[in-house]
Design a protein around this motif. Structure first.
Motif, PDB file in Angstrom:
ATOM      1  N   ASP A  18      -4.016  -0.775  -2.167  1.00  0.00           N
ATOM      2  CA  ASP A  18      -3.315  -1.849  -2.701  1.00  0.00           C
ATOM      3  C   ASP A  18      -3.570  -2.114  -4.289  1.00  0.00           C
ATOM      4  N   GLN A  19      -4.130  -1.122  -4.907  1.00  0.00           N
ATOM      5  CA  GLN A  19      -4.308  -1.170  -6.370  1.00  0.00           C
ATOM      6  C   GLN A  19      -3.315  -0.275  -7.185  1.00  0.00           C
ATOM      7  N   ILE A  20      -2.951  -0.994  -8.421  1.00  0.00           N
ATOM      8  CA  ILE A  20      -1.976  -0.398  -9.235  1.00  0.00           C
ATOM      9  C   ILE A  20      -2.653   0.727 -10.019  1.00  0.00           C
TER      10      ILE A  20
ATOM     11  N   PHE B 156       8.975  -4.233 -18.227  1.00  0.00           N
ATOM     12  CA  PHE B 156       9.690  -3.406 -17.246  1.00  0.00           C
ATOM     13  C   PHE B 156       8.990  -2.045 -16.696  1.00  0.00           C
ATOM     14  N   ALA B 157       8.658  -2.017 -15.596  1.00  0.00           N
ATOM     15  CA  ALA B 157       8.069  -0.923 -15.403  1.00  0.00           C
ATOM     16  C   ALA B 157       7.967  -0.208 -13.969  1.00  0.00           C
ATOM     17  N   ASP B 158       7.952   1.289 -13.760  1.00  0.00           N
ATOM     18  CA  ASP B 158       7.554   1.584 -12.330  1.00  0.00           C
ATOM     19  C   ASP B 158       6.231   1.718 -12.174  1.00  0.00           C
ATOM     20  N   ALA B 159       5.531   1.018 -11.066  1.00  0.00           N
ATOM     21  CA  ALA B 159       4.277   0.909 -10.944  1.00  0.00           C
ATOM     22  C   ALA B 159       4.156   1.637  -9.543  1.00  0.00           C
TER      23      ALA B 159
ATOM     24  N   PRO C 220       0.918  -1.104   0.124  1.00  0.00           N
ATOM     25  CA  PRO C 220       0.003  -0.072   0.053  1.00  0.00           C
ATOM     26  C   PRO C 220       0.909   1.239   0.055  1.00  0.00           C
ATOM     27  N   GLY C 221       0.483   2.428  -0.957  1.00  0.00           N
ATOM     28  CA  GLY C 221       1.195   3.474  -0.966  1.00  0.00           C
ATOM     29  C   GLY C 221       2.596   3.529  -1.498  1.00  0.00           C
ATOM     30  N   LYS C 222       3.172   2.350  -2.156  1.00  0.00           N
ATOM     31  CA  LYS C 222       4.286   2.089  -2.541  1.00  0.00           C
ATOM     32  C   LYS C 222       4.639   2.606  -4.127  1.00  0.00           C
ATOM     33  N   SER C 223       5.760   2.815  -4.318  1.00  0.00           N
ATOM     34  CA  SER C 223       6.250   2.923  -5.815  1.00  0.00           C
ATOM     35  C   SER C 223       7.391   1.749  -6.036  1.00  0.00           C
TER      36      SER C 223
END
Length: 186
Positions: A176-178, A167-170, A78-81
């Motif tokens: 907890d949703q992209i 490959f990506a930054d998400a 949650p709340g992460k990159s």
């Protein structure tokens, strides 16, 4: 010293130990125990012991605090990159499957991406976006003309890159949703 005196001393020590154990298990502040009365004790039967509770009762929990941390509630990031390699999108469940990646040195040839072991799955947010490294977008059609969503677009991109993944930054929201997928330049 008589047997009764020894037994009384042991009983007093046991009751103090039980109070300390109960305090440690419940997190309640220590309360001084009253001295054991010196009444005659029967030595015909040993006193029975009770087990301290494994968790404090619901009434002992502090108001406004959850009994379980966020991880126990099922949230992963949650709340992460995150730096990820998307490998699959399941349209039926709306879940994107990915591995975490990190940069690692390659013996003088420069850094390269390596997978961190373990596959993960997260749902796409309803308003999620996907962006290509190319300012003009992906160099191929990503959605059918009648229907387009981020999930379908991600699925099409993954099918185009067949086996290599994206490959990506998400970016992941608090639920907890992209929410955002930004293709990496490698």
């Amino acid at each position: 010293m008589t047997r009764t005196t020894v037994f009384r001393g042991a009983l007093a020590a046991a009751s103090v130990s039980a109070a300390v154990l109960a305090t440690a298990c419940t997190g309640a502040p220590a309360v001084p125990t009253a001295p054991v009365p010196s009444a005659p004790l029967s030595t015909s039967a040993a006193p029975s012991a009770t087990r301290a509770p494994a968790a404090p009762p619901a009434s002992a929990q502090q108001p406004g605090r959850s009994a379980q941390p966020a991880a126990a509630a099922g949230l992963k990031f949650p709340g992460k990159s995150l730096e990820v390699r998307f490998t699959r999108y399941d349209r039926a469940s709306g879940m994107a499957e990915f591995s975490l990646v990190t940069l690692a040195p390659d013996g003088g040839a420069g850094p390269h991406l390596v997978d961190v072991p373990g596959a993960h799955r997260l749902p796409l947010a309803p308003n999620a976006t996907i962006e290509s490294v190319d300012p003009a977008g992906f160099p191929f059609e990503t959605c059918p003309p009648t229907e387009c969503s981020t999930g379908i677009e991600l699925e099409t991109v993954l099918n185009h890159y067949a086996g290599g993944g994206l490959f990506a930054d998400a970016a992941v929201n608090a639920a907890d949703q992209i929410t955002d997928i930004h293709e990496m330049p490698y």
